[in-house]
Design an enzyme around this catalytic site. Structure first.
Site, PDB file in Angstrom:
ATOM      1  N   HIS A 186     -46.914  33.081 -12.144  1.00 53.31           N
ATOM      2  CA  HIS A 186     -48.219  33.742 -12.102  1.00 53.31           C
ATOM      3  C   HIS A 186     -49.290  32.787 -12.621  1.00 53.31           C
ATOM      4  O   HIS A 186     -49.434  32.627 -13.842  1.00 53.31           O
ATOM      5  CB  HIS A 186     -48.207  35.000 -12.972  1.00 53.31           C
ATOM      6  CG  HIS A 186     -47.463  36.147 -12.379  1.00 53.31           C
ATOM      7  ND1 HIS A 186     -48.059  37.050 -11.523  1.00 53.31           N
ATOM      8  CD2 HIS A 186     -46.175  36.533 -12.498  1.00 53.31           C
ATOM      9  CE1 HIS A 186     -47.170  37.958 -11.148  1.00 53.31           C
ATOM     10  NE2 HIS A 186     -46.021  37.666 -11.725  1.00 53.31           N
TER      11      HIS A 186
ATOM     12  N   GLU B 279     -52.410  33.316 -12.824  1.00 51.40           N
ATOM     13  CA  GLU B 279     -53.397  34.081 -13.592  1.00 51.40           C
ATOM     14  C   GLU B 279     -52.908  34.410 -14.998  1.00 51.40           C
ATOM     15  O   GLU B 279     -53.683  34.889 -15.836  1.00 51.40           O
ATOM     16  CB  GLU B 279     -53.789  35.361 -12.841  1.00 51.40           C
ATOM     17  CG  GLU B 279     -52.785  36.489 -12.879  1.00 51.40           C
ATOM     18  CD  GLU B 279     -51.625  36.346 -11.909  1.00 51.40           C
ATOM     19  OE1 GLU B 279     -50.850  37.319 -11.785  1.00 51.40           O
ATOM     20  OE2 GLU B 279     -51.478  35.282 -11.270  1.00 51.40           O
TER      21      GLU B 279
ATOM     22  N   CYS C 262     -45.943  35.114  -6.772  1.00 52.65           N
ATOM     23  CA  CYS C 262     -44.771  35.870  -7.204  1.00 52.65           C
ATOM     24  C   CYS C 262     -44.122  36.548  -5.989  1.00 52.65           C
ATOM     25  O   CYS C 262     -43.684  35.877  -5.071  1.00 52.65           O
ATOM     26  CB  CYS C 262     -45.137  36.857  -8.306  1.00 52.65           C
ATOM     27  SG  CYS C 262     -43.697  37.501  -9.205  1.00 52.65           S
TER      28      CYS C 262
END
Length: 205
Positions: free
Chosen positions: A187, A189, A81
């Site tokens: 992202h 994650e 990001c």
């Protein structure tokens, strides 16, 4: 076991990222310690918020120099990001701010680039459009796999480094790679199994 250092400089969703890495069996540590970062086999630079603030915090720790030196030594590095945006030469977020210069290009606003009427920040799931020969970071990713974005700026003038894009009215840079330095605008994650596959691929480098 090889280790992955997640740089802790006061910016980023650090522990969610660390949990995701540990869920795939990776040895990951969140750290601001230069010695630990240098000893790791690979480095992740996370980031959320404003470019100028994050860049200032990174420089205040001296870890900007560590990142540049480790990149020059050939160590795999991935920005996520805002962390990805900081890998570029400069950002045009509320002025012009110098980045790490590890990938040629600049970060510009989505406003004025994407069609009017689309919400900014761009928040949500979008399919990846793979570019060129599949990069090792995306070895477990298929065309059209969806990942999760939250951003108002994107990398531009970096065509040689783009390994995936996404469409939000127009194509925007989603993932980049320049030798051993890589980045994801989305992202991993927060991107479910697809994101975990990307983190797994990075941890195999």
């Amino acid at each position: 076991m090889s280790t992955t250092a997640i740089i802790d400089y006061g910016v980023g969703n650090l522990f969610s990222l660390c949990s995701s890495l540990k869920s795939i069996g990776a040895d990951a540590v969140v750290t601001p310690d230069e010695a630990v970062i240098r000893a790791a086999d690979r480095i992740i630079l996370p980031g959320v918020g404003a470019f100028a603030d994050a860049a200032a915090k990174l420089r205040a720790t001296g870890l900007d120099k560590v990142l540049i030196e480790e990149a020059q030594n050939g160590k795999p590095i991935m920005g996520i990001c805002l962390g990805m945006q900081m890998l570029f030469d400069e950002s045009h977020e509320y002025g012009i701010h110098t980045g790490l210069g590890l990938i040629p290009g600049r970060v510009i606003p989505m406003a004025g680039y994407i069609p009017e009427g689309l919400k900014i920040p761009h928040i949500g799931w979008n399919p990846l459009i793979l570019k060129g020969e599949k990069h090792p970071l995306l070895r477990y990713v298929n065309e059209g796999d969806c990942v999760y974005f939250v951003h108002s700026y994107f990398a531009s003038e970096c065509e040689d480094a783009v390994i995936a894009t996404a469409e939000y009215g127009r194509e925007v840079t989603a993932a980049v790679a320049c030798r051993n330095v890589m980045g994801c605008q989305f992202h991993p994650e927060k991107s479910g199994p697809v994101g975990l596959h990307i983190l797994k691929a990075f941890c195999e480098m």
